[in-house]
Design a protein around this motif. Structure first.
Motif, mmCIF file in Angstrom:
data_model
loop_
_atom_site.group_PDB
_atom_site.id
_atom_site.type_symbol
_atom_site.label_atom_id
_atom_site.label_comp_id
_atom_site.label_asym_id
_atom_site.label_seq_id
_atom_site.Cartn_x
_atom_site.Cartn_y
_atom_site.Cartn_z
ATOM 1 N N VAL B 35 20.135 41.409 -44.004
ATOM 2 C CA VAL B 35 20.254 40.645 -45.250
ATOM 3 C C VAL B 35 21.644 40.056 -45.424
ATOM 4 O O VAL B 35 22.576 40.397 -44.699
ATOM 5 C CB VAL B 35 19.905 41.512 -46.494
ATOM 6 C CG1 VAL B 35 18.492 42.048 -46.381
ATOM 7 C CG2 VAL B 35 20.912 42.643 -46.658
ATOM 8 N N ARG B 36 21.771 39.154 -46.378
ATOM 9 C CA ARG B 36 23.067 38.540 -46.632
ATOM 10 C C ARG B 36 24.020 39.546 -47.283
ATOM 11 O O ARG B 36 23.579 40.480 -47.956
ATOM 12 C CB ARG B 36 22.884 37.309 -47.533
ATOM 13 C CG ARG B 36 22.357 36.113 -46.757
ATOM 14 C CD ARG B 36 21.881 35.025 -47.671
ATOM 15 N NE ARG B 36 20.646 35.428 -48.352
ATOM 16 C CZ ARG B 36 19.966 34.629 -49.186
ATOM 17 N NH1 ARG B 36 20.416 33.412 -49.446
ATOM 18 N NH2 ARG B 36 18.853 35.059 -49.754
ATOM 19 N N PRO B 183 20.635 33.479 -41.753
ATOM 20 C CA PRO B 183 21.019 34.346 -40.629
ATOM 21 C C PRO B 183 21.398 35.762 -41.069
ATOM 22 O O PRO B 183 21.885 35.970 -42.181
ATOM 23 C CB PRO B 183 22.225 33.623 -40.016
ATOM 24 C CG PRO B 183 22.752 32.728 -41.066
ATOM 25 C CD PRO B 183 21.645 32.435 -42.026
ATOM 26 N N ALA B 184 21.162 36.695 -40.176
ATOM 27 C CA ALA B 184 21.567 38.087 -40.394
ATOM 28 C C ALA B 184 23.073 38.153 -40.548
ATOM 29 O O ALA B 184 23.804 37.452 -39.858
ATOM 30 C CB ALA B 184 21.125 38.947 -39.218
ATOM 31 N N SER B 185 23.555 39.031 -41.441
ATOM 32 C CA SER B 185 24.988 39.020 -41.745
ATOM 33 C C SER B 185 25.818 39.942 -40.863
ATOM 34 O O SER B 185 27.028 39.805 -40.797
ATOM 35 C CB SER B 185 25.220 39.387 -43.216
ATOM 36 O OG SER B 185 24.808 40.710 -43.460
ATOM 37 N N ASN B 186 25.177 40.882 -40.186
ATOM 38 C CA ASN B 186 25.966 41.861 -39.433
ATOM 39 C C ASN B 186 25.138 42.375 -38.257
ATOM 40 O O ASN B 186 24.387 43.340 -38.374
ATOM 41 C CB ASN B 186 26.377 43.006 -40.378
ATOM 42 C CG ASN B 186 27.449 43.888 -39.787
ATOM 43 O OD1 ASN B 186 27.448 44.145 -38.576
ATOM 44 N ND2 ASN B 186 28.361 44.356 -40.616
ATOM 45 N N ILE B 187 25.308 41.722 -37.111
ATOM 46 C CA ILE B 187 24.469 42.027 -35.949
ATOM 47 C C ILE B 187 24.724 43.428 -35.370
ATOM 48 O O ILE B 187 23.770 44.095 -34.941
ATOM 49 C CB ILE B 187 24.637 40.941 -34.866
ATOM 50 C CG1 ILE B 187 24.284 39.553 -35.424
ATOM 51 C CG2 ILE B 187 23.793 41.236 -33.640
ATOM 52 C CD1 ILE B 187 22.831 39.356 -35.748
ATOM 53 N N THR B 253 18.094 39.617 -32.651
ATOM 54 C CA THR B 253 17.288 40.230 -33.713
ATOM 55 C C THR B 253 15.812 40.177 -33.336
ATOM 56 O O THR B 253 15.056 41.105 -33.627
ATOM 57 C CB THR B 253 17.503 39.521 -35.073
ATOM 58 O OG1 THR B 253 17.191 38.134 -34.918
ATOM 59 C CG2 THR B 253 18.931 39.657 -35.536
ATOM 60 N N THR C 41 27.777 39.424 -30.424
ATOM 61 C CA THR C 41 26.322 39.387 -30.241
ATOM 62 C C THR C 41 25.962 39.394 -28.756
ATOM 63 O O THR C 41 25.007 40.073 -28.349
ATOM 64 C CB THR C 41 25.721 38.133 -30.912
ATOM 65 O OG1 THR C 41 26.145 38.091 -32.268
ATOM 66 C CG2 THR C 41 24.198 38.188 -30.871
ATOM 67 N N LEU C 44 26.257 42.905 -27.494
ATOM 68 C CA LEU C 44 25.143 43.735 -27.967
ATOM 69 C C LEU C 44 23.846 43.372 -27.244
ATOM 70 O O LEU C 44 23.021 44.234 -26.952
ATOM 71 C CB LEU C 44 24.976 43.572 -29.474
ATOM 72 C CG LEU C 44 26.132 44.115 -30.320
ATOM 73 C CD1 LEU C 44 26.016 43.639 -31.761
ATOM 74 C CD2 LEU C 44 26.165 45.639 -30.269
ATOM 75 N N LEU C 383 23.242 33.270 -32.207
ATOM 76 C CA LEU C 383 23.506 34.106 -33.384
ATOM 77 C C LEU C 383 24.970 34.498 -33.428
ATOM 78 O O LEU C 383 25.477 35.118 -32.490
ATOM 79 C CB LEU C 383 22.724 35.426 -33.301
ATOM 80 C CG LEU C 383 21.223 35.477 -33.435
ATOM 81 C CD1 LEU C 383 20.768 36.911 -33.236
ATOM 82 C CD2 LEU C 383 20.772 34.959 -34.774
ATOM 83 N N ALA C 385 27.746 37.035 -34.814
ATOM 84 C CA ALA C 385 27.640 38.450 -35.201
ATOM 85 C C ALA C 385 27.893 38.646 -36.688
ATOM 86 O O ALA C 385 27.263 39.487 -37.328
ATOM 87 C CB ALA C 385 28.619 39.290 -34.390
ATOM 88 N N TYR C 386 28.842 37.891 -37.231
ATOM 89 C CA TYR C 386 29.227 38.052 -38.640
ATOM 90 C C TYR C 386 29.318 36.678 -39.287
ATOM 91 O O TYR C 386 30.421 36.228 -39.639
ATOM 92 C CB TYR C 386 30.591 38.736 -38.746
ATOM 93 C CG TYR C 386 30.789 40.011 -37.961
ATOM 94 C CD1 TYR C 386 30.265 41.214 -38.423
ATOM 95 C CD2 TYR C 386 31.530 40.039 -36.779
ATOM 96 C CE1 TYR C 386 30.473 42.407 -37.733
ATOM 97 C CE2 TYR C 386 31.748 41.227 -36.078
ATOM 98 C CZ TYR C 386 31.221 42.391 -36.555
ATOM 99 O OH TYR C 386 31.428 43.569 -35.878
ATOM 100 N N PRO C 387 28.212 35.985 -39.454
ATOM 101 C CA PRO C 387 28.301 34.577 -39.868
ATOM 102 C C PRO C 387 28.883 34.362 -41.254
ATOM 103 O O PRO C 387 29.389 33.277 -41.534
ATOM 104 C CB PRO C 387 26.839 34.120 -39.821
ATOM 105 C CG PRO C 387 26.031 35.353 -39.961
ATOM 106 C CD PRO C 387 26.828 36.430 -39.288
ATOM 107 N N GLU C 388 28.830 35.353 -42.116
ATOM 108 C CA GLU C 388 29.299 35.143 -43.491
ATOM 109 C C GLU C 388 30.762 35.509 -43.700
ATOM 110 O O GLU C 388 31.293 35.312 -44.780
ATOM 111 C CB GLU C 388 28.445 35.964 -44.460
ATOM 112 C CG GLU C 388 27.005 35.520 -44.511
ATOM 113 C CD GLU C 388 26.244 36.249 -45.594
ATOM 114 O OE1 GLU C 388 26.802 36.490 -46.674
ATOM 115 O OE2 GLU C 388 25.080 36.608 -45.330
ATOM 116 N N PHE C 389 31.359 36.096 -42.685
ATOM 117 C CA PHE C 389 32.736 36.546 -42.859
ATOM 118 C C PHE C 389 33.688 35.473 -42.357
ATOM 119 O O PHE C 389 33.542 34.964 -41.253
ATOM 120 C CB PHE C 389 32.968 37.840 -42.082
ATOM 121 C CG PHE C 389 32.149 38.996 -42.576
ATOM 122 C CD1 PHE C 389 32.649 39.848 -43.549
ATOM 123 C CD2 PHE C 389 30.867 39.225 -42.091
ATOM 124 C CE1 PHE C 389 31.888 40.911 -44.009
ATOM 125 C CE2 PHE C 389 30.099 40.286 -42.551
ATOM 126 C CZ PHE C 389 30.609 41.134 -43.512
#
Lengths: 393, 393, 393
Positions: B35-36, B183-187, B253, C41, C44, C383, C385-389
């Motif tokens: 999740v975001r 997109p997933a926030s933390n892979i 994912t 990513t 992983l 992808l 790994a941390y797209p929102e950061f």
């Protein structure tokens, strides 16, 4: 048949020990998630060193102070050692969490040596071990299966001593009497850590029954693990309800600390309760956490992870609870429990205070102001925890 | 010898149960990673509460609905309880993941009580339990070792009911028919969570054999774990090949969901297959995930974590697979499997829909628009998951 | 009694195997934490694929090359398989970590097939397996309980071959002879990963004793686990002291690598040492890591995670240590250990080099410059790994 018991109990002790070792990353993740990003590496470093140093010190010195020598008839003596060794670091983990964000790594590492080699082994000696006080007026009859007092209160008293010497984080309490909220920096880590601790508790308490190799023991082990879990459930639910009704906010760090509080509280006697009593013991444990956290803030005892409420207060409560709920027909008495709590309190607090006071004279426990403001990671460890992530402040 | 079996099976059940409990942080990390960032704390909170509430509700009410009463001759009754208890929360975990980012925590917690105390126990009663339908026309002969239908489809049907009531996340589907990728926030968390689930599956399926205390049972347990793992491998590889050949992107994912799809699919009969069949069962499971995710998006069923594809579709597929690949010489029939799937489907979907519908009237399941835009963490929990990290958007 | 041994050893092998599987997320988290966020990513993904591909290739081909066929008298043959299968991926994990941030995922996946299906099984065949060299001049008498050479050096030699073909990361070594420090991006993940590996080691080494079902075996298992742990403690402490006295910085990634180095070093003979020797073996292992990391940087062998020092150098050191400290009264000789080290070295390095060279001609192992600068995540996996950061740089 004897040999089968030996084999099964060795396997069981290895299993239980392994679960307890999951508490090492458990504590590390929990504490790393709670502190600010600038202190994360320092917290992880001290957690790593505590495991390494405490375990080795216990192997070289502490174990024989606690139990006499390597030896066990009922299982491999090496498994018996490993199970006990897995406990040691926890005592210092409890303490190091509560002084994080301002205590330096090296003096804490020095204290770890003394705690694991001497102080904790002495507490074990008079409770679970060879008991050099046997026959004297100080001899204890406290029932404490897996260490509400022996582990959690001991660590908690050491923490209280440390906080009194080190003081609060800068800016935590304002001159006007306000309390600055310092939010946890990484909630997924806090959650992961709490559940690793929870799972570790199955080994901690379940393994403390000492044997699974008879029908009665198998039942005792299973009941112990079930009751341990139930108290954690009750602690979490109680705190969740309280937070929701009181503040309309389900504060997850508090809920998880409520679970841990319940787990600490049940630890003294999970084998003695019926399957419903742990609900009460754990629920009260959760409430103790909520009020404990406020209380310590009110008296300006700054404990970033809530360890005093989770471990010290609930260690006491859990040991009393055995006297209250499990004294019928056995030789457990509330008085005996109180005596144990007090003796361990006096010894653990006083000895920790003296040792920490001396260490503090030789190498200051507390980081200097600049280092604290900048965060301990860079100065102590030379590594930021998240160097590529832009800070919001 | 009897007593040895009792001891070993108690130890084994405790081991298996412990692995399943690793699925609690497993689901929590997986969902928190998908999740975001603005909804991470809420997801972790509901995962924590699901474990606490579902387990306690099962202890107080659900277990006796499912199995009659606490009791077991072949191992400690407390170990037998703990093993079953470890399953319960999973059903709601499956469901809560799929409604994340817009469903409120408290009504989900209320639903958890009812699911764990009544709905799931009724499903267990007629499949693994005392079976109150025995002798009636509805009596089931479905083979479902560890819950492709009983756990995964039940959770999946509840999720479908919930999504129909709650609807999609705002902005997920545009008026022009487009689908906005979120997109997933933390892979790393997603990966960690998936592997904790994978490991938990060894306990889930391996423990469901029920006993390890004979040569045949030891073989059955080991084969079960081996086949469980193999299906996960095949699911991951199948999806990886598909993604690479089709899109030239190894979407991790999706690969991990492919592994989980394979694991769900094999869960109905890992003890019945030879060592090669799970490759087929798992590979098909992986493909079902890939096409399922597209399918549900096409019909605008918004499921952020892909739970419908992983758990519902593969729960059905896995239960059918037993009828297809393992019916020779036994009294397992494809028809019997279909009947089980349908009966559980009708019951789980209908009862969940009704309960959720009623809950929704009393306290809205869905966060209001402002809260959803801002993220649920602040309003529901009062805690941001990563307060110090600057957001890229 | 025979049947009891069979049952207990099956249970024990399942337990040990499960701990080893925790090393899958262990390696994944460790490596994901060390590399830069733009490559997380990809790291992983390859870790996930290695587990899936290596395990399936070993099931279909490798196991019979190593051991002849599925079969075991002393425990369930499926448990025996699963235990061995859990090892395979580790060999490639060791290698993939050291070429991260520039090696592409698909060619590594292809190499994984060949390593797990043929190369590693051949190494196992002549050391732990059916030994097709038996009776020839190349027949080995090396003692290597759990794979200092068989696992760790094999993976290390494959890594060295890969680095020689692929080269260093862009910008890592300047033309003027400088070394650019590239800091780890997520220290909590590194710590979590290291402890999951540490715990997995209990299963790795403890399980390699092969049986727990006699008093002597129970002692051997418990001693093995104790000694394994002790070497890890010593490695961590040794490196911590070194870093503190030399640089006044407790570099946590180095301390954790020191622990892992100690764990690798003890792996060849933890069952043979008394309880103090592992302190020496592990401490030297830690020091080898510190100097190894500098050494490889000096000769411009770019290994982002320090795998050559941890696994290759300590794999050699650990195998020698058995010859030095455990040769009295047994038929273990230092010469026999050296012969084993050399034969595996020649085979593992040469065969890996040839296979990687061929793969590299068909599909380049190395990402092109643009992709490397941008990070592998977007191009390989689609992808972040941390797209929102928000990135600090």
């Amino acid at each position: 048949m004897e040999s089968i018991s030996y084999i099964i109990d060795t396997l069981y002790a290895i299993f239980a020990m392994t679960l307890i070792i999951f508490m090492v990353p458990g504590f590390a993740m929990l504490e790393a998630g709670i502190v600010r990003t600038k202190n994360v590496t320092a917290v992880l470093t001290i957690n790593t060193l505590i495991y390494a140093i405490a375990s080795l010190a216990f192997l070289l010195i502490g174990y024989s102070i606690a139990f006499g020598d390597f030896g066990s008839d009922s299982m491999s003596k090496w498994a018996a050692f490993m199970f006990q060794m897995a406990f040691v670091g926890k005592v210092v983990n409890i303490m190091s969490g509560g002084v994080s964000e301002r205590a330096k790594v090296v003096p804490l590492a020095v204290f770890t040596v003394i705690m694991a080699a001497v102080l904790y082994p002495l507490v074990v000696n008079v409770t679970w071990g060879s008991n050099f006080l046997d026959g004297t007026i100080l001899s204890l009859s406290m029932y404490d299966l897996a260490g509400s007092t022996v582990i959690h209160s001991t660590g908690g008293w050491a923490l209280l001593a440390a906080i009194l010497i080190i003081g609060a984080r800068k800016g935590r309490y304002t001159k006007e009497g306000g309390i600055r909220v310092i939010p946890a920096s990484n909630i997924p880590l806090v959650t992961l850590g709490a559940f690793l601790l929870w799972i570790g508790w199955f080994g901690f308490n379940g393994g403390s029954v000492g044997s699974i190799a008879s029908k009665d023991n198998a039942d005792a082990v299973a009941l112990t693990i079930m009751n341990t879990n139930t108290a954690g459930l009750a602690g979490a639910i109680m705190v969740a309800c309280f937070m929701q009704f009181r503040y309309k906010k389900l504060d997850l760090t508090m809920i998880l600390n409520g679970a841990l509080g319940g787990l600490v509280a049940v630890t003294a006697g999970p084998d003695l309760y019926d399957i419903y009593t742990p609900i009460l013991v754990g629920a009260i444990g959760g409430i103790i956490v909520v009020f404990g956290v406020s209380f310590f803030d009110k008296i300006r005892i700054d404990d970033p992870v809530g360890a005093l409420s989770v471990h010290l207060l609930n260690g006491i409560w859990g040991t009393l609870a055995v006297g209250i709920f499990a004294s019928n027909g056995s030789d457990i008495t509330l008085l005996g429990q109180v005596k144990g709590i007090l003796l361990v309190a006096v010894f653990a607090f006083t000895s920790s205070f003296i040792i920490l006071f001396i260490i503090n004279k030789i190498m200051p426990l507390r980081a200097d102001n600049d280092e604290e403001m900048q965060g301990l990671d860079v100065e102590e460890c030379g590594l930021e925890a998240y160097p590529e992530f832009k800070r919001a402040f």
